[in-house]
Design an enzyme around this catalytic site. Structure first.
Site: not given
Ligand code: AR6
Length: 186
Positions: A17, A42-43
């Site tokens: 994380d 992650v957001d």
């Molecule tokens: N730490 C590190 N990586 C993470 C974490 C964490 N705590 N949680 C998830 N991931 P995503 P996107 C990874 O969906 O595809 C949001 O709603 C996860 O395994 O977070 O760029 C935003 O507001 C994945 O591989 O981002 C946007 O609307 C990676 O983070 C949209 O999602 C990216 O997944 C952006 O989508």
């Protein structure tokens, strides 16, 4: 084979994380959307851990400049996170690959690195942008993340180091694959 510069002390991978890194970084990069108003993945984790200071600054940026275009990035304070800043980068939504996604994802990493250089940050941490809700294939996204970062570090002193913080095994394995391939040849 051409001799490459050894970057093993400037770029590495952590698993887990990004809000719970075991050391302090200058900036955590967020996989944001154009509204900068938070979301899932992650957001959501970054805004939950960082607290309301982050969204407050994001709102001011949106008021002044409007939505953040795909491929661009903006910087805010990091609230309660173990970092000074959050860099909010807007990745592309995967639409099959013919809609400029690769260039947009490259720009996302490059623009985040340019901000880090401007602020002379020592260490920054990236998640695997666009590979969750935005469905970018993890293999191709990892290649772009690693190669864009390597190219940038070879040409620039700052940031001193980049950490890829991979949450899931598939992202971890692909990121490690492309990074190891480079380091083996160095
Ligand atoms: N730490 C590190 N990586 C993470 C974490 C964490 N705590 N949680 C998830 N991931 P995503 P996107 C990874 O969906 O595809 C949001 O709603 C996860 O395994 O977070 O760029 C935003 O507001 C994945 O591989 O981002 C946007 O609307 C990676 O983070 C949209 O999602 C990216 O997944 C952006 O989508």
């Amino acid at each position: 084979m051409e001799q490459k510069e050894d970057l093993s002390d400037r770029i590495w991978i952590e698993k887990g994380d990004i809000t719970q890194l075991r050391f302090k970084v200058g900036a955590i990069v967020n996989a944001a959307n154009s509204s900068l108003m938070g979301g899932g993945g992650v957001d959501g984790a970054i805004h939950r851990a960082g607290g309301p200071d982050i969204i407050r600054e994001c709102s001011m940026i949106i008021e002044e400049d409007g939505p953040c275009p795909t491929g661009q990035a903006v910087i805010t304070a990091a609230g309660n996170l173990q970092a000074r800043f959050v860099i909010h980068a807007v990745g592309p939504v995967w639409q099959g690959g013919k809609n400029n996604e690769a260039q947009d994802l490259t720009n996302c990493y490059r623009n985040s690195l340019l901000i880090s250089r401007k602020y002379m940050l020592r260490r920054i941490a990236f998640p695997n942008i666009s590979t969750g809700a935005y469905k970018y294939p993890k293999d191709e996204a990892a290649a772009i993340a690693v190669h864009t970062t390597i190219d940038f570090l070879l040409e620039n002193e700052y940031p001193l180091a980049v950490i890829f913080c991979c949450f899931d095994d598939e992202n971890y394995n692909w990121t490690k694959y492309y990074l190891d391939n480079y380091l083996k040849q160095a």
